[in-house]
Design an enzyme around this catalytic site. Structure first.
Site, short mmCIF file in Angstrom:
data_model
loop_
_atom_site.label_atom_id
_atom_site.label_comp_id
_atom_site.label_asym_id
_atom_site.label_seq_id
_atom_site.Cartn_x
_atom_site.Cartn_y
_atom_site.Cartn_z
N HIS A 1 16.49 35.73 24.98
CA HIS A 1 16.93 35.55 26.37
C HIS A 1 16.19 34.41 27.07
CE1 HIS A 1 19.26 36.57 29.70
NE2 HIS A 1 18.94 37.84 29.88
N THR B 1 23.41 38.36 8.86
CA THR B 1 22.98 39.46 7.99
C THR B 1 24.10 40.49 7.92
OG1 THR B 1 21.28 41.16 7.63
CG2 THR B 1 21.82 40.66 9.90
#
Length: 405
Positions: free
Chosen positions: A376, A324
């Site tokens: 994560h 993006t």
């Protein structure tokens, strides 16, 4: 007479909202000419005419919903030039061609009270008629009732959340308006909230010196455009750099599926672009197999069709990683949100000249902050930092993109 039905517009989409009708009742159309906009939770599409003919009757009006396979209009095959002319005067009083659009609640109230949309002044977005516009019209039409109704003030301090509040008489400019969210905007909101609730998202940052890429674009940009018919932008460099980094750090080209980690051995890169109603993410399939020119052509095509609402639902599905670019809006830095089930997204930002140290000397260089958000649960900090540093190295020395070193 044939029915115009809602086609299958993509996996998992069972319902659409009817957007603007591009043809009115009695109007003729050519084969493949767009008749109506269909709004899904992924994109706005135009439904083309299956043959040349005349739109006889609209069964589903703007703002209403329809399921896949449901009829939304009746069509008559054949041009029949004389038919529309003969019908136009008879139908004109019933539907004065550009009839004001009305929200569903307002439309029901008008039908109950026998009110024509042409009588009501709409104050909604784009002149749409709101329920309160109809109520105001009814009050003005029957002046005796407003004076008999002083009891409503107690309920005014707590108006329903779905309707606009009336401004104070002494401050008429303090107006609020409630507009229903489009399916696309609702879906964006749901997905962004889901990211926060279902992922362990972290972001790591770095910065890249854009001098080498800018020099390449300056030296070869004109020749590139002449040969391929498209500008050499920054995005193709980043797509190439991301693909190479994903090959080296496969954890960022993966997803969690049940109790498994699925590693993708292909590279479908989503490119976030601003559409008419919000951010959409069309996907460049097999980006590792494309040239710079092919990547730039696809991005330009996506951007144009996002503006004109002509992206296909299947072009917005899948993707193994997303890029993006908030820099086109002037963003200097940000934390991009993941596009699930992907576990990584790279945020590009505005290029800004800043003082940096090179070989013990302070010099001015065009710098860009880079942000990598990652899940994560799959990606450890070491892999995330290594990935972002690799993208930085490839951008600062783009010759490596050709040599893959």
């Amino acid at each position: 007479m044939q029915e115009l039905k809602v086609p299958s517009v993509g996996e998992s989409i069972v319902e659409v909202e009817i957007g603007a009708w591009l043809k009115g009742e009695g109007e003729s159309f050519a084969q493949d000419e767009p008749l109506v906009e269909l709004i899904t939770d992924k994109a706005t599409l135009e439904l083309p005419a299956p043959f040349a003919g005349t739109l006889k009757q609209i069964l589903k009006k703007t703002g209403e919903t329809a399921r896949v396979g449901e009829a939304i209009a009746l069509l008559e095959e054949g041009r029949a030039e004389a038919a529309p002319k003969a019908q136009a005067p008879a139908e004109a009083p019933k539907e004065p061609s550009p009839e004001p659009l009305a929200m569903p609640a307002a439309e029901r109230l008008m039908q109950e009270k026998g009110v024509s949309p042409a009588e009501v002044q709409g104050t909604g977005l784009g002149g749409r008629i709101l329920k309160e516009d109809v109520m105001r019209h009814l009050e003005e039409r029957t002046p005796a009732k407003p004076q008999e109704a002083p009891p409503p003030p107690p309920s005014r301090p707590v108006p329903p959340p779905s309707t606009p509040t009336q401004p104070p008489a002494d401050k008429p400019w303090r107006v609020s308006e409630a507009v229903p969210m489009t399916p696309l905007r609702r879906r964006i909101a749901e997905r962004l909230l889901m990211v926060r609730q279902t992922t362990a998202m972290l972001t790591t940052f770095n910065e890249a010196d854009m001098s080498a890429v800018i020099a390449l674009r300056k030296e070869f940009g004109e020749a590139f455009q002449k040969k391929y018919g498209v500008k050499l932008g920054f995005m193709s460099f980043f797509v190439k750099a991301v693909v190479q980094a994903l090959k080296e750090i496969p954890e960022l080209n993966a997803e969690i599926r049940d109790n498994h980690i699925v590693y993708h051995r292909y590279y479908d890169i989503g490119i976030a672009v601003g559409g008419g109603e919000g951010l959409v993410v069309p996907v460049i399939r097999d980006a590792d197999r494309l040239s710079f020119a092919e990547i730039e052509r696809q991005i330009a095509d996506f951007a144009e069709r996002a503006r004109t609402k002509k992206l296909k639902p299947e072009e917005l599905m899948g993707g193994t990683f997303t890029i993006t670019n908030g820099g086109i809006y002037g963003s200097l830095n940000s934390t991009p949100l993941l596009n699930p089930p992907q576990v990584g997204i790279l945020g590009m930002h505005a290029i800004q000249e800043r003082p940096v140290v090179r070989d013990g000397q302070v010099v001015i260089r065009p710098m860009m902050y880079l942000a990598l958000s990652y899940d994560h649960r799959i990606v450890d900090g070491r892999e995330a930092v290594t990935f972002l540093r690799r993208v930085k190295e490839l951008i600062e020395n783009p010759a490596r993109l050709l040599l893959e070193v």
